[in-house]
Design a protein around this motif. Structure first.
Motif, PDB file in Angstrom:
ATOM      1  N   HIS A  85     -41.848   8.104 -26.979  1.00  0.00           N
ATOM      2  CA  HIS A  85     -40.535   8.194 -27.616  1.00  0.00           C
ATOM      3  C   HIS A  85     -39.464   7.889 -26.590  1.00  0.00           C
ATOM      4  O   HIS A  85     -39.754   7.710 -25.382  1.00  0.00           O
ATOM      5  CB  HIS A  85     -40.315   9.578 -28.256  1.00  0.00           C
ATOM      6  CG  HIS A  85     -40.497  10.728 -27.316  1.00  0.00           C
ATOM      7  ND1 HIS A  85     -39.439  11.396 -26.725  1.00  0.00           N
ATOM      8  CD2 HIS A  85     -41.624  11.331 -26.845  1.00  0.00           C
ATOM      9  CE1 HIS A  85     -39.903  12.377 -25.967  1.00  0.00           C
ATOM     10  NE2 HIS A  85     -41.221  12.359 -26.013  1.00  0.00           N
ATOM     11  N   SER A  86     -38.209   7.822 -27.044  1.00  0.00           N
ATOM     12  CA  SER A  86     -37.077   7.478 -26.188  1.00  0.00           C
ATOM     13  C   SER A  86     -36.201   8.702 -25.952  1.00  0.00           C
ATOM     14  O   SER A  86     -36.070   9.567 -26.819  1.00  0.00           O
ATOM     15  CB  SER A  86     -36.228   6.380 -26.836  1.00  0.00           C
ATOM     16  OG  SER A  86     -36.982   5.210 -27.042  1.00  0.00           O
ATOM     17  N   LEU A 134     -37.217  10.326 -31.078  1.00  0.00           N
ATOM     18  CA  LEU A 134     -36.468   9.090 -31.240  1.00  0.00           C
ATOM     19  C   LEU A 134     -37.418   7.918 -30.992  1.00  0.00           C
ATOM     20  O   LEU A 134     -38.027   7.806 -29.924  1.00  0.00           O
ATOM     21  CB  LEU A 134     -35.306   9.060 -30.249  1.00  0.00           C
ATOM     22  CG  LEU A 134     -34.192   8.057 -30.486  1.00  0.00           C
ATOM     23  CD1 LEU A 134     -33.537   8.264 -31.848  1.00  0.00           C
ATOM     24  CD2 LEU A 134     -33.154   8.178 -29.372  1.00  0.00           C
ATOM     25  N   ARG A 135     -37.588   7.094 -32.022  1.00  0.00           N
ATOM     26  CA  ARG A 135     -38.495   5.935 -31.979  1.00  0.00           C
ATOM     27  C   ARG A 135     -39.924   6.362 -31.643  1.00  0.00           C
ATOM     28  O   ARG A 135     -40.648   5.708 -30.903  1.00  0.00           O
ATOM     29  CB  ARG A 135     -38.013   4.911 -30.960  1.00  0.00           C
ATOM     30  CG  ARG A 135     -38.546   3.512 -31.185  1.00  0.00           C
ATOM     31  CD  ARG A 135     -38.054   2.565 -30.116  1.00  0.00           C
ATOM     32  NE  ARG A 135     -38.582   1.226 -30.299  1.00  0.00           N
ATOM     33  CZ  ARG A 135     -38.386   0.222 -29.458  1.00  0.00           C
ATOM     34  NH1 ARG A 135     -37.665   0.393 -28.382  1.00  0.00           N
ATOM     35  NH2 ARG A 135     -38.902  -0.962 -29.697  1.00  0.00           N
ATOM     36  N   GLY A 136     -40.358   7.485 -32.194  1.00  0.00           N
ATOM     37  CA  GLY A 136     -41.677   8.017 -31.882  1.00  0.00           C
ATOM     38  C   GLY A 136     -42.807   7.165 -32.439  1.00  0.00           C
ATOM     39  O   GLY A 136     -42.703   6.578 -33.510  1.00  0.00           O
ATOM     40  N   ASP A 157     -46.701  -6.035 -30.213  1.00  0.00           N
ATOM     41  CA  ASP A 157     -47.339  -4.725 -30.263  1.00  0.00           C
ATOM     42  C   ASP A 157     -46.810  -3.941 -31.464  1.00  0.00           C
ATOM     43  O   ASP A 157     -45.601  -3.729 -31.590  1.00  0.00           O
ATOM     44  CB  ASP A 157     -47.071  -3.958 -28.973  1.00  0.00           C
ATOM     45  CG  ASP A 157     -47.756  -2.605 -28.964  1.00  0.00           C
ATOM     46  OD1 ASP A 157     -48.987  -2.573 -29.129  1.00  0.00           O
ATOM     47  OD2 ASP A 157     -47.060  -1.583 -28.795  1.00  0.00           O
ATOM     48  N   VAL A 158     -47.694  -3.525 -32.344  1.00  0.00           N
ATOM     49  CA  VAL A 158     -47.302  -2.807 -33.556  1.00  0.00           C
ATOM     50  C   VAL A 158     -47.461  -1.307 -33.327  1.00  0.00           C
ATOM     51  O   VAL A 158     -48.551  -0.835 -32.992  1.00  0.00           O
ATOM     52  CB  VAL A 158     -48.156  -3.249 -34.754  1.00  0.00           C
ATOM     53  CG1 VAL A 158     -47.761  -2.482 -36.012  1.00  0.00           C
ATOM     54  CG2 VAL A 158     -48.022  -4.749 -34.982  1.00  0.00           C
ATOM     55  N   PRO A 159     -46.385  -0.527 -33.462  1.00  0.00           N
ATOM     56  CA  PRO A 159     -46.510   0.917 -33.242  1.00  0.00           C
ATOM     57  C   PRO A 159     -47.388   1.576 -34.290  1.00  0.00           C
ATOM     58  O   PRO A 159     -47.362   1.207 -35.468  1.00  0.00           O
ATOM     59  CB  PRO A 159     -45.057   1.406 -33.341  1.00  0.00           C
ATOM     60  CG  PRO A 159     -44.354   0.381 -34.172  1.00  0.00           C
ATOM     61  CD  PRO A 159     -45.012  -0.923 -33.833  1.00  0.00           C
ATOM     62  N   VAL A 160     -48.175   2.546 -33.852  1.00  0.00           N
ATOM     63  CA  VAL A 160     -49.033   3.316 -34.760  1.00  0.00           C
ATOM     64  C   VAL A 160     -48.318   4.613 -35.095  1.00  0.00           C
ATOM     65  O   VAL A 160     -47.970   5.397 -34.206  1.00  0.00           O
ATOM     66  CB  VAL A 160     -50.404   3.592 -34.119  1.00  0.00           C
ATOM     67  CG1 VAL A 160     -51.229   4.513 -35.016  1.00  0.00           C
ATOM     68  CG2 VAL A 160     -51.140   2.285 -33.879  1.00  0.00           C
ATOM     69  N   ILE A 176     -45.416  -0.366 -43.493  1.00  0.00           N
ATOM     70  CA  ILE A 176     -44.421   0.661 -43.817  1.00  0.00           C
ATOM     71  C   ILE A 176     -43.124   0.354 -43.063  1.00  0.00           C
ATOM     72  O   ILE A 176     -43.137  -0.106 -41.919  1.00  0.00           O
ATOM     73  CB  ILE A 176     -44.965   2.054 -43.444  1.00  0.00           C
ATOM     74  CG1 ILE A 176     -46.190   2.384 -44.328  1.00  0.00           C
ATOM     75  CG2 ILE A 176     -43.897   3.131 -43.619  1.00  0.00           C
ATOM     76  CD1 ILE A 176     -46.918   3.652 -43.923  1.00  0.00           C
ATOM     77  N   LEU A 177     -42.002   0.605 -43.690  1.00  0.00           N
ATOM     78  CA  LEU A 177     -40.694   0.359 -43.108  1.00  0.00           C
ATOM     79  C   LEU A 177     -40.604   0.899 -41.680  1.00  0.00           C
ATOM     80  O   LEU A 177     -41.020   2.025 -41.405  1.00  0.00           O
ATOM     81  CB  LEU A 177     -39.611   1.015 -43.975  1.00  0.00           C
ATOM     82  CG  LEU A 177     -38.179   1.012 -43.422  1.00  0.00           C
ATOM     83  CD1 LEU A 177     -37.619  -0.400 -43.366  1.00  0.00           C
ATOM     84  CD2 LEU A 177     -37.292   1.920 -44.275  1.00  0.00           C
ATOM     85  N   ASP A 178     -40.044   0.090 -40.786  1.00  0.00           N
ATOM     86  CA  ASP A 178     -39.838   0.486 -39.396  1.00  0.00           C
ATOM     87  C   ASP A 178     -38.352   0.333 -39.084  1.00  0.00           C
ATOM     88  O   ASP A 178     -37.824  -0.778 -39.039  1.00  0.00           O
ATOM     89  CB  ASP A 178     -40.668  -0.393 -38.460  1.00  0.00           C
ATOM     90  CG  ASP A 178     -40.575   0.034 -36.997  1.00  0.00           C
ATOM     91  OD1 ASP A 178     -39.652   0.786 -36.655  1.00  0.00           O
ATOM     92  OD2 ASP A 178     -41.428  -0.409 -36.203  1.00  0.00           O
ATOM     93  N   GLU A 179     -37.655   1.450 -38.897  1.00  0.00           N
ATOM     94  CA  GLU A 179     -36.212   1.422 -38.642  1.00  0.00           C
ATOM     95  C   GLU A 179     -35.863   1.193 -37.173  1.00  0.00           C
ATOM     96  O   GLU A 179     -34.700   1.156 -36.816  1.00  0.00           O
ATOM     97  CB  GLU A 179     -35.566   2.713 -39.133  1.00  0.00           C
ATOM     98  CG  GLU A 179     -35.590   2.844 -40.647  1.00  0.00           C
ATOM     99  CD  GLU A 179     -34.787   4.033 -41.132  1.00  0.00           C
ATOM    100  OE1 GLU A 179     -34.074   3.886 -42.143  1.00  0.00           O
ATOM    101  OE2 GLU A 179     -34.863   5.112 -40.499  1.00  0.00           O
ATOM    102  N   GLY A 180     -36.863   1.055 -36.312  1.00  0.00           N
ATOM    103  CA  GLY A 180     -36.613   0.639 -34.947  1.00  0.00           C
ATOM    104  C   GLY A 180     -36.049   1.717 -34.044  1.00  0.00           C
ATOM    105  O   GLY A 180     -36.332   2.918 -34.184  1.00  0.00           O
TER     106      GLY A 180
END
Length: 445
Positions: A338-339, A312-314, A231-234, A270-274
């Motif tokens: 988010h977390s 956080l991780r939105g 699953d790729v976050p949008v 685009i970069l995803d810092e997780g």
């Protein structure tokens, strides 16, 4: 192993008759969700089905008469149940016991039975009309979508199809679903079983037309960034006519580095810092670029939105199926997953925002963020989001993973939750669970 599945129900009855006469104690571990839950339709209404595996440990003692001698016996059983829920209210409806694994020699006087079935797993495959196909171990089953009654097993499949007799695969990976049960037989031929007669027909994978390869102005193929798996976050959306990104500072800087337009055309690159990414809103400004014979749009720069909330991780809630952002109405806006924390104690949350990107409400779910083994899954039903996942907690230095079903109203964030681990262990009456209340889990937070 298929023979074990066929004998499991009878063996479970035999063990129960032997053990319960002098049963001294029974312990059930929390149920483990097997594979992905399945949203089906019964009489035009949605019904959520969940396949679970639950370990039972029994200790029985016999004897203790005039000689004060007794014998202790230990049995381990693994139950596979199909559980049904009304998704909008997260209410359990019924439970069907499908298979119980235990020691085939359990009827002997051994003091401790062998542990059989600990490594066994199962999965729901799909709905075909009024029945649902699934597999437990390497054995296929079809059950009634209405009540979980077993309709078809391996023996019935072989009886209806002599060409499959003795040729059903001994590994679960050779089963699939395509509007019916797909089987790759032991002789490598592929079949699909559809309809009440269970007649196997040759199966060929449906041709999926490949999307046309994008071309440059000179006719050469364009190199497309590889899409991440799963699953790729949008993280980019158009809100009230503005292109808005949800990024951490390093991610925003990477997005702005877009000389060839790939970051705009393929936002997943685009970069995803997780999990550690502290994301806020940015206005994404684009501009046309003329490079030789090519003309395209690219991201020119990103400007932070003043006073933006930090998530956080939105990432945006998606309109399923697909990758589009789900738009809110009355008032207009969007939703953000988010977390609550970046560590394993964090909980998944959902926040609704208006077009000014101001939060309207936040619902914190009794479940942890997505994991590889048991990812969070959700469905959109009648202005509600129905979510299923696990709540991982450490209690007295022991890790507890409890499956939860949550339903959230998208207009006001009202939440109801159900903890599957608190359902009664007796499958005959699954609706007798502790009372639930809005805004909390049945776990008795």
């Amino acid at each position: 192993m298929r023979a074990v599945v066929r004998r499991a129900a009878a063996l479970g009855v035999a063990v129960a008759a032997l053990v319960l006469a002098a049963c001294s104690g029974t312990r059930f571990e929390p149920p483990e969700v097997q594979g992905a839950p399945l949203m089906v339709a019964v009489d035009g209404k949605p019904l959520l089905l969940v396949l679970t595996k639950q370990e039972e440990r029994r200790v029985s003692r016999t004897g203790g008469g005039r000689n004060n001698s007794s014998t202790e016996r230990r049995d381990t059983l693994f139950h596979f149940d199909l559980r049904a829920y009304e998704p909008a209210t997260a209410t359990p409806l019924w439970r069907a016991r499908l298979v119980t694994f235990n020691d085939p020699k359990a009827a002997t006087a051994a003091r401790s039975t062998r542990i059989v079935g600990s490594a066994t797993s199962g999965a729901l495959l799909g709905q075909e009309d009024d029945r649902v196909w699934l597999q437990i171990a390497e054995s296929p089953l079809a059950v009634a979508a209405r009540d979980g009654a077993v309709r078809v097993d391996a023996a019935a499949i072989e009886a209806a199809n002599p060409e499959l007799a003795g040729r059903l695969p001994s590994e679960a990976r050779f089963y699939g679903f395509d509007r019916g049960l797909v089987v790759q037989a032991a002789d490598a031929r592929r079949w699909v079983l559809r309809g009440p007669a269970l007649q196997a027909q040759p199966w060929v994978p449906g041709a999926r037309p490949a999307p046309p390869a994008p071309l440059k102005a000179n006719g050469m193929p364009k190199v497309v960034p590889t899409r991440p798996g799963g699953d790729v976050p949008v993280r980019m959306a158009v809100i009230d006519g503005r292109r808005i990104g949800l990024y951490a500072p390093n991610e925003a800087a990477a997005a702005a580095n877009d000389p060839f337009g790939d970051r705009l055309a393929y936002p997943y690159s685009i970069l995803d810092e997780g999990a550690a990414s502290r994301r806020s809103f940015w206005t994404v400004q684009t501009a046309p670029v003329q490079r030789f014979d090519e003309r395209y749009e690219h991201i020119r720069r990103l400007e932070p939105v003043a006073g933006s909330a930090v998530f956080l991780r939105g990432r945006f809630l998606k309109q399923l199926p697909g990758e589009d952002v789900l738009a809110a109405s009355n008032p207009d806006g969007v939703f953000v997953w988010h977390s609550s924390r970046m560590d394993d104690a964090g909980r998944l949350s959902l926040t609704r925002l208006d077009t000014r990107l101001q939060p309207l409400w936040t619902a914190e779910l009794p479940m942890s963020e997505s994991g590889t083994a048991n990812p969070v899954r959700y469905w959109l039903l009648d202005n509600r989001v129905v979510v299923m996942g696990q709540w991982r907690r450490e209690i007295e230095h022991q890790v507890s993973r409890q499956p939860h079903l949550v339903s959230i109203a998208l207009d006001d964030g009202a939440l109801v939750a159900h903890n599957l681990a608190l359902e009664p262990t007796d499958q005959r009456d699954p609706t007798k669970v502790p009372p639930r209340h809005a805004g909390a889990s049945a776990a008795g937070d």
